[in-house]
Design an enzyme around this catalytic site. Structure first.
Site, short mmCIF file in Angstrom:
data_model
loop_
_atom_site.label_atom_id
_atom_site.label_comp_id
_atom_site.label_asym_id
_atom_site.label_seq_id
_atom_site.Cartn_x
_atom_site.Cartn_y
_atom_site.Cartn_z
N SER A 132 48.59 -1.63 9.66
CA SER A 132 49.14 -1.94 10.96
C SER A 132 50.16 -0.91 11.46
O SER A 132 50.47 -0.89 12.65
CB SER A 132 49.83 -3.31 10.90
OG SER A 132 50.91 -3.27 9.99
N SER B 101 49.40 -1.59 4.91
CA SER B 101 49.74 -1.07 6.24
C SER B 101 50.51 0.24 6.27
O SER B 101 50.66 0.82 7.34
CB SER B 101 50.55 -2.11 7.01
OG SER B 101 49.66 -3.02 7.60
N LYS C 148 58.94 1.93 12.86
CA LYS C 148 57.94 0.94 13.27
C LYS C 148 58.65 -0.15 14.05
O LYS C 148 59.76 -0.56 13.66
CB LYS C 148 57.26 0.38 12.02
CG LYS C 148 56.11 -0.61 12.30
CD LYS C 148 55.45 -1.07 10.99
CE LYS C 148 54.27 -1.98 11.23
NZ LYS C 148 53.60 -2.42 9.98
N1 GLN Z 1 45.44 -5.23 7.24
C1 GLN Z 1 46.10 -6.24 6.46
C2 GLN Z 1 46.30 -7.46 7.32
O1 GLN Z 1 45.80 -7.47 8.39
C3 GLN Z 1 47.42 -5.71 5.95
C4 GLN Z 1 48.43 -5.57 7.02
C5 GLN Z 1 49.77 -5.11 6.51
O2 GLN Z 1 49.89 -4.54 5.43
N2 GLN Z 1 50.79 -5.43 7.28
O3 GLN Z 1 46.91 -8.38 6.96
#
Ligand code: GLN
Length: 485
Positions: free
Chosen positions: A153, A177, A78
Site C-alpha cells: 500500500s 506494504s 506515507k
Molecule cells: N496488501 C496487503 C493488504 O492489503 C498488505 C497491506 C499492508 O501491508 N499494509 O492487506
C-alpha cells in the site's frame, strides 16, 4: 549528477565538505517534483513551504557545525503517520480533513535528526491494498512504466524514492506494504521486527502486524534511516526495550560461512519465469560471497494468506470502528438521527475495499464464529511463527523472491480481490511471525521492470539483513538504471 538523484550518504559527504547547502538539495528535489509529479502522483500533499523553512534551519545548523544523521535530507512520509498541524488522510475520504494535534514518534525522530519533510505520500486507503489503486486521491503510477501499478500500500513512498522526488521515505508494512512496492519500483525497503520502531501516531490498520520502515536508494541509506527510526518508545506499549546497534556497522560485512536458507514453499509454480531467474541469480551471487545455501522448509506457508485475511480484517474492523463522524474526519450533512449519521458517514467515507475488510472482520469476530475463524487463525499463526523459529536453527537468514510477478497493469486486478491478495504471498508470513525482512533490487525483466529479492532474519536481527543485503548489493552490481520519465 543532479542532487535529487544522490543517496543520503552521498549528500551527507557533500554537506560535510561544504559543497552543497540543504537549501540547494531541497530546491533540487522540488524541481524534480515539478517535472514528474503530474505523471507519477507520489504525493497526496506537498509541504514545500515547510520544507524550505526546514532547509533554511538546517543550513543554520550546518553553519554552526551541528550535523545530525539526516541534516538537510528531503524525506517523504506515507500519509498514514500523523503530522501535527498537517492534514493526514490515510488515503481515505473519511479522514480527508483530519489535522492531527500531535506528531507520530517517527516524525519527531526524523525531525530531530534534521530531515526535511517533502510531503505526505499516496497510499491505498487505510493501507489496504497492493497497488495504491484504492486511494481516495487516485492511483500512483509506476515510474518504470506509467501504465503499471507501483505496488502498495505504500506506493507513493516507493515511487517518490524511485522517481527521485525525495531522497528517502517512510512506509508501513502490515503484510508486505513496504517490501512489495520497493521490489516493484526498484528500491530498497525494510520491514523491521515488530516492536523495533514505535507505532505511536501511526494510524492503525492491524495492530499486531503493522510496522513502520524506510524506503531508500541503497542498503547503506536503509541503515542510516534505521539508526534514526529504531528504539523503545514509552508511548507505545508494544515497542520493545532492547539495545539498538549502530546499523551502519553492518554495511559491507562479510557473509563467509553464513547459512542462507531457501524455503522450498517459496519456489513453486506460478512465479513469473523472469522473477524466478533473477532470484536464482541472486542465490548464485550470495553463494559466491561465501554464503552456504541450505534447503529449508516452512511447512505452514500454504495457510499464511488465509490466516492473514482473517487476522488483519478482524483487527481492522475493530480499529476502524472509531471513524463515526463524531470527533473528527468526515461527517455526513443530512442525517435525521445519530444512527443515521453513523451509517451514512461510514457509507460515504469508506471505499469498497475498506468496507469489504470491515465486513469480513466483523463476521470473523462475531459471536459463534470467533472460535472458528479468529481463534483458529491465531492458532495457525503460532505454527507459522514456529516454522520460522525452527528454520532459523538451520540457517542465519532466509532468501526468497519478494513478489511472484513484476508490476502489473493499472486496473488489471481491481475486480478480483483474491488475485490482488496473492501479490503478498511471499511477504505476509514475515508479519505473522513478527520478524524483519528487507527487499533489495535484483534485476530487471526484458521489458525493463524491476525485480526484488527478499532476505528474512530472526527477531531483532535487522543488522544481519543489512549485512547480507549490502554485500549482495555490492557483488551483484545490478545495473544502475533510472526510470526514464
Ligand atoms: N496488501 C496487503 C493488504 O492489503 C498488505 C497491506 C499492508 O501491508 N499494509 O492487506
Amino acid at each position: 549528477m543532479e542532487l535529487y538523484s544522490l543517496t543520503i550518504h552521498e549528500l551527507q559527504e557533500k554537506i560535510k565538505n561544504g559543497d552543497v547547502s540543504a537549501m540547494q538539495i531541497t530546491e533540487s528535489v522540488f524541481s524534480r517534483i515539478n517535472a514528474v509529479e503530474e505523471r507519477v502522483h507520489s504525493y497526496i500533499r506537498l509541504m514545500k513551504e515547510e520544507a524550505l523553512a526546514a532547509a533554511a534551519k538546517a543550513d543554520e545548523n550546518i553553519k554552526k557545525g551541528d550535523l545530525q544523521p539526516l541534516t538537510g535530507i528531503p524525506v517523504a512520509l506515507k500519509d498514514i503517520v500523523c503530522t501535527k498541524g498537517i492534514t493526514t488522510t490515510c488515503g481515505s475520504h473519511i479522514l480527508h480533513n483530519f489535522v492531527p494535534p500531535y506528531n507520530a514518534t517517527v516524525v519527531e525522530k526524523l525531525s530531530a535528526a534534521g530531515a526535511v519533510f517533502v510531503g505526505k505520500a499516496n497510499m491505498d486507503e487505510f493501507a489496504m491494498g497492493s497497488s495504491t489503486e484504492t486511494s481516495y486521491f487516485g492511483p500512483t503510477h509506476n515510474p518504470w512504466d506509467l501504465e503499471r501499478i507501483p505496488g502498495g500500500s505504500s506506493g507513493g513512498s516507493a515511487t517518490a524514492v524511485a522517481a527521485d522526488e525525495c531522497i528517502a521515505s517512510i512506509g508501513s508494512d502490515t503484510g508486505g506494504s513496504i517490501r512489495q512496492p520497493a521490489a516493484l519500483c526498484g528500491v530498497v525497503g525494510m520491514k523491521p521486527t515488530y516492536g523495533r520502531v514505535s507505532r505511536f501516531g501511526l494510524i492503525a490498520f492491524a495492530s499486531s502486524l503493522d510496522q513502520i520502515g524506510p524506503f531508500t536508494k541503497d542498503v547503506e541509506d536503509c541503515a542510516i534511516m534505521m539508526n534514526v527510526l529504531a528504539g523503545y518508545d514509552p508511548k507505545e506499549s508494544t515497542s520493545v526495550k532492547t539495545e539498538v546497534p549502530d546499523y551502519r556497522r553492518f554495511i559491507g560485512g562479510d557473509i563467509k560461512g553464513w547459512k542462507v536458507g531457501i524455503p522450498k514453499e517459496y519456489f513453486v509454480e506460478g512465479i513469473d519465469p523472469e522473477v524466478a531467474a533473477a532470484v536464482q541469480k541472486a542465490i548464485a551471487v550470495v553463494e559466491k560471497c561465501g554464503g552456504k545455501i541450505v534447503d529449508i522448509t516452512l511447512p505452514h506457508t500454504q495457510y499464511c494468506l488465509a490466516v492473514y485475511y482473517i487476522i488483519a480484517p478482524a483487527e481492522a474492523s475493530s480499529n476502524l470502528a472509531r471513524y463515526d463522524g463524531v470527533k473528527y474526519g468526515l461527517r455526513t450533512a443530512d442525517a435525521r438521527d445519530l444512527m443515521e449519521m453513523y451509517t451514512k458517514t461510514r457509507r460515504q467515507g469508506f471505499g469498497a475495499e475498506v468496507k469489504r475488510r470491515i465486513m469480513i472482520g466483523t463476521y470473523a469476530l462475531s459471536a459463534g464464529y470467533y472460535d472458528a475463524y479468529y481463534g483458529k487463525a491465531s492458532q495457525v499463526r503460532a505454527l507459522i511463527r514456529r516454522d520460522f523459529d525452527e528454520a532459523f536453527q538451520q540457517c542465519d537468514v532466509i532468501l526468497t523472491p519478494t513478489t511472484p510477478t513484476p508490476a502489473f497493469k493499472i486496473g488489471e486486478k481491481t475486480d478480483d480481490p483474491l488475485q490482488m491478495y496473492l501479490s503478498d504471498i511471499f511477504t505476509i508470513s514475515t508479519n505473522l511471525a513478527g520478524i524483519p525482512g528487507i527487499s533489495v533490487p535484483c534485476g530487471f525483466t526484458a521489458a525493463g521492470l524491476p525485480i526484488g529479492v527478499q532476505f528474512l532474519a530472526g527477531h531483532f536481527e535487522e543488522g544481519k539483513l543489512l549485512q547480507i543485503a549490502s554485500t549482495y548489493e555490492k557483488n551483484a552490481a545490478i545495473e544502475k538504471r533510472r526510470p526514464t520519465l
